[in-house]
Motif scaffolding. Structure first.
Motif, mmCIF file in Angstrom:
data_model
loop_
_atom_site.group_PDB
_atom_site.id
_atom_site.type_symbol
_atom_site.label_atom_id
_atom_site.label_comp_id
_atom_site.label_asym_id
_atom_site.label_seq_id
_atom_site.Cartn_x
_atom_site.Cartn_y
_atom_site.Cartn_z
ATOM 1 N N GLY A 4 32.252 39.368 39.326
ATOM 2 C CA GLY A 4 31.592 38.213 38.859
ATOM 3 C C GLY A 4 32.213 37.754 37.519
ATOM 4 O O GLY A 4 32.506 38.706 36.659
ATOM 5 N N LEU A 5 32.442 36.394 37.438
ATOM 6 C CA LEU A 5 33.046 35.908 36.362
ATOM 7 C C LEU A 5 31.932 35.847 35.067
ATOM 8 O O LEU A 5 32.490 36.017 34.005
ATOM 9 C CB LEU A 5 33.692 34.733 36.690
ATOM 10 C CG LEU A 5 34.497 33.905 35.837
ATOM 11 C CD1 LEU A 5 35.625 34.756 35.115
ATOM 12 C CD2 LEU A 5 34.965 32.481 36.325
ATOM 13 N N GLY A 6 31.074 35.103 35.052
ATOM 14 C CA GLY A 6 30.141 34.677 34.061
ATOM 15 C C GLY A 6 30.879 33.741 33.428
ATOM 16 O O GLY A 6 31.646 32.834 34.035
ATOM 17 N N VAL A 7 31.269 33.955 32.109
ATOM 18 C CA VAL A 7 32.055 32.950 31.229
ATOM 19 C C VAL A 7 33.487 33.652 30.917
ATOM 20 O O VAL A 7 34.225 33.148 29.991
ATOM 21 C CB VAL A 7 31.276 32.552 29.939
ATOM 22 C CG1 VAL A 7 29.976 31.960 30.152
ATOM 23 C CG2 VAL A 7 30.923 33.942 29.081
ATOM 24 N N GLY A 8 33.779 34.917 31.451
ATOM 25 C CA GLY A 8 35.013 35.280 31.527
ATOM 26 C C GLY A 8 34.987 36.353 30.033
ATOM 27 O O GLY A 8 36.008 36.622 29.562
ATOM 28 N N THR A 9 33.901 36.855 29.885
ATOM 29 C CA THR A 9 33.890 37.593 28.475
ATOM 30 C C THR A 9 34.578 38.742 28.247
ATOM 31 O O THR A 9 35.081 38.896 27.232
ATOM 32 C CB THR A 9 32.388 37.744 28.092
ATOM 33 O OG1 THR A 9 31.424 37.009 28.307
ATOM 34 C CG2 THR A 9 32.208 38.573 26.712
ATOM 35 N N LEU A 10 34.748 39.319 29.358
ATOM 36 C CA LEU A 10 35.743 40.720 29.447
ATOM 37 C C LEU A 10 36.938 40.359 29.390
ATOM 38 O O LEU A 10 37.699 41.193 28.791
ATOM 39 C CB LEU A 10 35.585 41.475 30.605
ATOM 40 C CG LEU A 10 33.971 42.162 30.890
ATOM 41 C CD1 LEU A 10 33.872 42.837 32.211
ATOM 42 C CD2 LEU A 10 33.660 43.257 29.799
ATOM 43 N N ALA A 11 37.271 39.090 29.465
ATOM 44 C CA ALA A 11 38.884 38.755 29.347
ATOM 45 C C ALA A 11 39.210 38.910 27.760
ATOM 46 O O ALA A 11 40.364 39.335 27.293
ATOM 47 C CB ALA A 11 39.155 37.567 29.879
ATOM 48 N N ALA A 12 38.176 38.969 26.821
ATOM 49 C CA ALA A 12 38.343 39.240 25.398
ATOM 50 C C ALA A 12 38.954 40.443 24.941
ATOM 51 O O ALA A 12 39.437 40.777 24.128
ATOM 52 C CB ALA A 12 37.012 39.165 24.569
ATOM 53 N N TYR A 13 38.971 41.521 26.077
ATOM 54 C CA TYR A 13 39.454 42.838 25.645
ATOM 55 C C TYR A 13 40.933 42.881 26.295
ATOM 56 O O TYR A 13 41.594 44.048 25.819
ATOM 57 C CB TYR A 13 38.610 43.938 26.388
ATOM 58 C CG TYR A 13 37.151 44.120 25.721
ATOM 59 C CD1 TYR A 13 36.956 45.119 24.942
ATOM 60 C CD2 TYR A 13 36.069 43.751 26.594
ATOM 61 C CE1 TYR A 13 35.707 45.357 24.322
ATOM 62 C CE2 TYR A 13 34.699 43.809 25.851
ATOM 63 C CZ TYR A 13 34.626 44.656 24.926
ATOM 64 O OH TYR A 13 33.302 45.099 24.707
ATOM 65 N N GLY A 14 41.398 41.977 26.938
ATOM 66 C CA GLY A 14 42.628 41.916 27.328
ATOM 67 C C GLY A 14 43.725 42.110 26.102
ATOM 68 O O GLY A 14 43.595 41.525 25.208
#
Length: 591
Positions: free
Chosen positions: A534-544
């Motif tokens: 699930g992508l949503g708005v891609g919030t988890l990419a902020a942890y990258g």
């Protein structure tokens, strides 16, 4: 001897119709559950399946109408028995793994193709059984009405829907359900073939005087074009309301397994009541119930406005405390749908033709139902960016109710007319205000308590639902301004518009959430690979971090487009980010 044969034929007709209807509606949840995970679990999967079932119903009714017009009953028997045999050869109905989609493109066409190849012919045979057996019954018993058999078929359909989630689904796995259904279909085929053979042996009336008398009677009872138009638009309206309420209840109010069975069961119940006995449908009663149901649903939409009105009037009562509960919301919309279906199907039964026109009547009714399904499943997603079919159906329900009420009011005394007119005016006013409020809430609104302006800046609708990007601005706290992504009424992501806070993880992905704590623990050493369903708005990419890799699996292509167009989590992440379209489980198995 003759009486015994008559009794056997009547019982055979009843059992065959009951069994065919049970199988017809048992296969719907079975096959829908089999393919639901393949297409993202959206309510649109069920809506598309309903479209297939309605179109196949039209095909089956058209076949029954054409077959019943053949003069040779022996030819009718041979054609139908041959079709049953061919349908039996296509069993079992369990779809192969090769039908699983590799991505999220063209889901509607893929579902329709899958259903056609796996259950098309057996479903076609089952759908033709009801009108065909009723036509045979009319031939066997010329003086009896066959229409109560239609009520019997709907009892079988309702029994299938009610027993599936409580009996078959908990006790049997899906392959066993498919195998059991196939075995019962063979038993049905034997019953139907036996009935066809019995009909083929009936002798025809050969007395010229009786033939002339029958032809004269048919001419006098021939349905008009106005009758045929009613046979089309009434079931179409009921179908639109069924599908629109199902979408709203199952997607916007609450997501509960098998909740879609409730509206479909009520839809079938309206058929049972109306076709079993005409006296059970009271036009005046159900017209007023329809009007009051629309007014009540409109009041639920305005529940917070009603709270403010009550507070200003000095009442210490919150209407939203009862009007905002899930149970009240679901119950109110289901009641509205049931009452409208009673209106449509009750008026339909009042216009049903003589038994000689039975198959053409059922054919047009099925065409009307399929037209409603086509409108909701194919036309509305192309024309509208939101679920406008529900307010359109509610508007039609209001107009239909008022037309019947006005027809009943005219003979009343003047005082009663005035009271009814005032009540109707108040109800229409509440309905119009509720629709304006709902429109403003979806487009632009102001939260007076928290001083927040909300504006929808983008809306997209496709097979998987309605997506909206909503901008929130705060006059006193501009650093808290944000963009939100909604799927229906479910929040799928938040991003601050302030440049210094844009890459802060938000909502249920913030640093103190379960996901946030996990990221802090594992993203401390070298580069890592993270897979996200699930992508949503891609919030988890902020942890990258630099060197990390984040793979997002997303089945809805519109989610990816909006995440890239209006949000920056993906573009500004230091990690290498990839969005993989399709069902995550299937893609993992392939890799």
């Amino acid at each position: 001897m003759v009486k015994s044969e008559n009794l056997r034929f009547a019982w055979g007709a009843g059992i065959t119709i009951l069994l065919s209807a049970f199988l017809l509606f048992q296969v719907q949840p079975v096959i829908s559950k089999m393919i639901l995970p393949w297409f993202g679990g959206s309510t649109a999967v069920w809506t598309t399946c309903m479209l297939f079932f309605q179109v196949m119903l039209v095909a089956g009714y058209a076949y029954a109408h054409g077959l019943s017009q053949l003069k040779s009953r022996q030819l009718q028997m041979m054609v139908h028995v041959a079709l049953i045999i061919v349908a039996a050869i296509t069993l079992p109905i369990t779809p192969s793994e090769r039908f699983k989609p590799t991505d999220g493109s063209q889901p509607t066409l893929r579902i329709l193709l899958l259903l056609t190849l796996n259950i098309g012919l057996p479903f076609f045979v089952l759908s033709a059984t009801g009108p065909l057996v009723q036509a045979w019954y009319a031939v066997r018993y010329p003086g009896r009405s066959p229409y109560r058999l239609y009520a019997l078929s709907n009892i079988g359909s309702l029994g299938a829907l009610v027993t599936y989630p409580f009996v078959f689904e908990p006790a049997l796995d899906l392959p066993t359900q498919g195998a059991l259904w196939s075995v019962v279909f063979l038993g049905f085929g034997l019953c139907c073939a036996t009935l066809a053979v019995a009909v083929s042996r009936l002798s025809r009336v050969s007395n010229p005087a009786e033939v002339a008398s029958d032809q004269a009677a048919l001419a006098s009872t021939s349905p008009t074009w106005r009758d045929r138009r009613h046979w089309l638009w009434m079931p179409a309206l009921a179908s639109v309301m069924l599908l629109a309420v199902t979408q709203h209840v199952c997607q916007d109010i609450v997501v509960v397994p098998f909740l879609w069975i409730a509206p479909l069961s009520l839809y079938l119940l309206s058929f049972i009541i109306c076709f079993d006995r005409e006296s059970w449908y009271r036009p005046r009663l159900f017209a007023w119930l329809g009007f009051l149901s629309v007014a009540w649903v409109s009041a639920l939409i305005l529940r917070y406005d009603i709270d403010a009105l009550l507070e200003n009037s000095g009442f210490d009562f919150k209407f939203s405390s009862i009007g905002g509960t899930v149970t009240m919301q679901i119950g109110s919309y289901l009641l509205l749908m049931f009452v409208l279906c009673m209106l449509c199907h009750g008026e339909l039964v009042r216009r049903k033709p003589a038994a000689a026109y039975l198959t053409s009547f059922y054919l047009l009714v099925s065409v009307g139902g399929a037209t409603g399904g086509l409108f909701v499943s194919l036309v509305c997603p192309l024309l509208f960016e939101s679920y406008l079919e529900l307010p359109l159906a509610v508007t039609a329900a209001l107009v239909f109710s008022i037309v019947i009420i006005v027809g009943q009011i005219l003979p009343w005394r003047s005082a009663a007319q005035l009271s009814a007119a005032l009540l109707i005016g108040a109800g229409v006013g509440i309905f119009v205000k509720s629709q304006l409020a709902e429109y403003q809430r979806n487009v632009a609104s102001f939260d007076a308590v928290h001083k927040i302006h909300r504006q929808t800046i983008a809306a997209r609708r496709n097979f998987f639902g309605v997506l909206r990007v909503v901008r929130e601005t705060r006059d006193k706290k501009p650093h808290d301004n944000q963009l939100n992504l909604f799927h229906g009424r479910t929040l799928h992501g938040i991003q601050f518009t302030d440049l210094k806070r844009q890459l802060l993880p938000t909502a249920y992905y913030n640093e103190n959430s379960g996901v946030g704590l996990m990221m802090k623990k594992y993203l401390t050493d070298g580069p890592v690979k993270v897979s996200v369903i699930g992508l949503g708005v891609g919030t988890l990419a902020a942890y990258g971090r630099t060197g990390d890799r984040f793979d997002f699996y997303e089945i809805n292509p519109e989610v990816e487009r909006l995440a890239n167009e209006y949000f920056t989590f993906l573009a500004k992440s230091p990690a290498k980010v990839q969005v993989i379209r399709g069902d995550a489980t299937f893609r993992w198995k392939r890799n």
